[in-house]
Design a protein around this motif. Structure first.
Motif, short mmCIF file in Angstrom:
data_model
loop_
_atom_site.label_atom_id
_atom_site.label_comp_id
_atom_site.label_asym_id
_atom_site.label_seq_id
_atom_site.Cartn_x
_atom_site.Cartn_y
_atom_site.Cartn_z
N SER A 35 58.15 46.04 52.11
CA SER A 35 58.97 46.86 52.85
C SER A 35 58.14 48.02 53.39
N ASP B 9 60.46 53.49 55.01
CA ASP B 9 61.69 54.34 55.69
C ASP B 9 62.64 54.43 54.59
N TYR B 10 62.59 53.93 53.47
CA TYR B 10 63.59 53.99 52.37
C TYR B 10 63.54 55.61 51.59
N GLU C 169 66.27 57.52 52.94
CA GLU C 169 67.48 57.47 52.71
C GLU C 169 68.35 58.24 51.62
N TYR D 115 67.57 59.16 47.76
CA TYR D 115 66.12 58.82 47.26
C TYR D 115 65.59 59.96 46.43
N GLU E 289 54.50 56.77 52.39
CA GLU E 289 55.35 57.10 51.69
C GLU E 289 55.19 58.49 51.14
#
Length: 455
Positions: A373, A376-377, A380, A383, A427
């Protein structure tokens, strides 16, 4: 008894035969001669026969159904056919038949020529009309001199006809000799008429509808003979002209085949002695080794391996179901699909990688499709950002960011995964961005408090 008196007696006997119901006549003796004597007469007495005189008739007569009517069924006539002299009386014999009236059927001339259907024979046996024999035919066949006419097929009726012809009249191709013999075969019914021309340069044939009014549309074809067919042993023949055969570029000794070479490699079935261009599909069910360049303008499909020590160029699809080894450039003008591993610039293929490049790679655009993936997490809710103190401690201990491979790992793994590295770096950038935003908020809050304390 004098000969003249004997003739009178015979004439009287013949007259009596016509009136007798049953009568026979014979001439017998050691020399059984029957004479028919003709002469002209005038006021001075007897005169000689003249050319054109009929000098004798022998008739076969009989009573018909009507009473007392006699009819002649057949006759033999003799006519003087030339000037008469003391030593010459030229005459012929004409055979006549006819049910309702006698007609001239056959003649024997003073020269011994026999004519059937004609009174003017030009040959020993001259027939006008159909001729049939149930036995063998011996002798020569005569060619009629009809050299200046190209008679239409419908002029030959159920016959085989021999003629002398001028080749230009028949529309034959130009060649040596102005004349030749022509055989026309007209079997009849719905069959075609066939002609065979015997020229100085060989045999020619043509055919056309037997009922046609001309040969227009028919084409002459030469029958190839030994003088037209020449070549080299084991060389496949080709047409060297419209009517001749000679050597081609194909060699076949029954074991090996050569294209453009007379010495095919005995280790291979086919040896190509020159360049080969393929504008359509090429399918190889076995291995293919190319020691020079290969250029294909359409698809290449190989069920086995392809090895090229030179360039390999295709303007369409290249499909290889086994190994492909290109010793020089590979140019693909359309799609290229590799279902297994590929190496460029090196013969070493890295394990677990489909593409190995032994050198630099440049591209105007590069897209990496990740299996994991996209990070973009990080943005969220919930996080958990890394603690800066812990991060500092990790860096001091490991000398690299968490989640980022170390130099030792990169060296041990023979490089980095570009897609995974892009994901990991993004990330860290997103985490760093959130940390910077949070710190900016804290800075602004501190600045606000300091400002209030001063007042």
């Amino acid at each position: 008894m004098k000969k003249f008196d004997s003739l009178k007696l015979i004439a009287c006997l013949l007259l009596g035969i016509f009136y007798a119901s049953t009568a026979t006549a014979q001439v017998s003796g050691k020399v059984a001669d029957l004479y028919m004597y003709f002469h002209n007469s005038n006021s001075f007495g007897l005169s000689p026969a003249q050319e054109g005189d009929t000098i004798g008739n022998l008739k076969w007569m009989a009573l018909t159904q009507a009473p007392n009517i006699r009819r002649t069924g057949a006759a033999i006539r003799s006519t003087v056919t030339g000037p008469v002299s003391a030593n010459s009386l030229p005459a012929n014999i004409i055979f006549r038949t006819g049910a309702t009236g006698l007609l001239d059927r056959m003649v024997v001339t003073e020269d011994g020529l026999i004519g059937i259907g004609t009174l003017n024979p030009e040959f020993n046996l001259h027939t006008v009309g159909n001729t049939h024999t149930t036995g063998d035919f011996y002798g020569r066949i005569h060619f009629d001199d009809n050299q200046t006419s190209d008679d239409a097929p419908d002029s030959y009726i159920d016959e085989a006809y021999f003629e002398l012809k001028q080749r230009n009249i028949l529309g034959l191709p130009a060649g040596p000799g102005a004349h030749g013999g022509l055989l026309s075969v007209a079997p009849g019914a719905t069959s075609f008429d066939h002609q065979l021309f015997f020229g100085n340069d060989g045999l020619f044939t043509r055919r056309w509808d037997g009922n046609a009014g001309s040969w227009a549309g028919s084409t002459w074809h030469k029958i190839l003979t030994g003088e037209d067919i020449h070549g080299t042993e084991n060389r496949i023949a080709k047409f060297t002209g419209p009517n001749s055969l000679g050597d081609s570029q194909l060699f076949d000794d029954g074991t090996n085949i050569g294209l453009g070479t007379l010495s095919p490699d005995p280790a291979f079935l086919v040896t190509n002695g020159g360049n080969t261009r393929i504008d359509g599909d090429l399918r190889l069910d076995g291995e293919a080794d190319f020691f020079e360049n290969l250029m294909v303008h359409m698809n290449i499909a190989a069920m086995g391996a392809i090895t090229a020590n030179g360039d390999l160029s295709t303007n369409s699809n290249l499909s290889v179901n086994s190994d492909g080894d290109i010793g020089n450039d590979l140019t693909v003008g359309n799609n290229a699909v590799v279902l297994n591993r590929m190496s460029i610039g090196t013969t070493t293929m890295a394990t677990d990688y489909v593409l190995s490049v032994g050198g630099k790679a440049i591209a105007e655009e590069l897209r990496v499709a990740l299996q994991s993936s996209w990070p973009d997490y990080v943005f969220e809710e919930g996080y958990e950002l890394p603690d800066l103190c812990e991060l500092e401690s990790y860096i001091q201990t490991n000398k690299h960011l968490p989640g980022i491979p170390s130099a030792a790992d990169v060296d041990a793994q023979g490089g980095v995964d570009v897609g995974e590295m892009q994901r990991s770096l993004l990330e860290k950038v997103e985490e760093l961005t959130l940390i910077v935003i949070e710190q900016q908020k804290q800075i602004e809050l501190l600045q606000s408090q300091i400002s209030q304390d001063k007042h």
